[in-house]
Design an enzyme around this catalytic site. Structure first.
Site, mmCIF file in Angstrom:
data_model
loop_
_atom_site.group_PDB
_atom_site.id
_atom_site.type_symbol
_atom_site.label_atom_id
_atom_site.label_comp_id
_atom_site.label_asym_id
_atom_site.label_seq_id
_atom_site.Cartn_x
_atom_site.Cartn_y
_atom_site.Cartn_z
ATOM 1 N N ALA A 1 0.835 -1.203 0.000
ATOM 2 C CA ALA A 1 0.000 0.000 0.000
ATOM 3 C C ALA A 1 0.867 1.250 0.000
ATOM 4 C CB ALA A 1 -0.923 -0.011 1.214
ATOM 5 N N TYR A 2 1.835 1.292 0.872
ATOM 6 C CA TYR A 2 2.723 2.447 0.945
ATOM 7 C C TYR A 2 3.504 2.614 -0.351
ATOM 8 C CZ TYR A 2 6.337 5.629 2.687
ATOM 9 O OH TYR A 2 7.182 6.695 2.856
#
Length: 245
Positions: free
Chosen positions: A151-152
């Site tokens: 996600a990051y």
């Protein structure tokens, strides 16, 4: 680098890289709008900086909140010359297969949509005055992709793409839009990560240490200065030798 008579917005400016940038800009004459989700901490940071700074509690993931903060900033300072987008979260570490769906969404909303919201809010002001400097903080993870941080990594890759797109859109004006891709620095964002992931990130940095906040602030402040009158739509490495492109 002098910033007298200039107004700067720094999101996530209450602490970490954003806080270091705000302090450095203020020391060189800028007036600061400290935008941060933690309103009380933003007020404290603004107080520490002094009379040239004021705080706005803002959730960058919420467009209405960003619009309200922008209106207050213009009412207080009258203009915006510089915008540094430092607000962001890392999220937890887990394989994509088991990554919590809602957490993935939250990271994207803050890191990507938050950057979009803030850029969208400041561009009309900068276009009207035919001057501006926008600096979005991405990450080396957006270039290389860290395992167990999909996600990051994805959100920061998207910030790089957004920066390049907007830089081209505004290239015919005296508005520079760039990003930096730092390796990890010891900030509160580490609280969201496992020790295993922190050790992994350190092992990838040829310098053998984490980024210092002052080092990040030095590069960022040049990128938002009048001296940077040509480069736009670019990603600047702050990875201690980790990045390979």
């Amino acid at each position: 680098m002098e910033f007298s008579d200039q107004v700067a917005i720094v999101t996530g400016g209450a602490q970490g890289i954003g806080g270091a940038v705000a302090q450095r800009l203020a020391e060189r004459g800028a007036r600061l709008a400290i935008w941060d989700l933690e309103g009380d901490l933003a007020v404290q940071t603004a107080g520490d900086i002094g009379g040239v700074a004021f705080a706005c509690a803002v959730d960058v993931a919420n467009w209405d909140s960003v619009e309200s903060a922008m209106q207050r900033t213009l009412e207080t300072a009258g203009r915006v010359d510089i915008c540094v987008n430092s607000a962001g979260i890392a999220g937890s570490n887990a394989p994509l297969l088991t990554y919590p769906v809602e957490e993935f969404r939250r990271i994207t909303e803050i890191n990507l949509l938050g950057t979009f919201h803030v850029n969208r809010a400041v561009v009309p002001v900068m276009e009207a005055q035919n001057y501006g400097r926008i600096l979005n903080i991405a990450s080396v993870a957006g270039k290389e992709g860290n395992p167990n941080a999909s996600a990051y990594s994805a959100s920061k890759a998207a910030v790089i793409g957004l920066t390049k797109s907007l830089g081209k859109e505004l290239a015919d004006k005296d508005i520079a839009v760039n990003c930096v891709t730092p390796a990890a620095a010891r900030t509160r964002i580490f609280d969201q990560m496992s020790q295993e992931h922190i050790d992994f990130m350190l092992s990838k940095i040829p310098r053998g240490r984490f980024l210092e906040l002052g080092e990040a602030a030095a590069m960022i402040c040049w990128l938002v200065s009048r001296e940077n009158s040509f480069t736009t739509g670019a990603a600047f490495d702050l990875s201690g030798g980790r990045a390979t492109y």
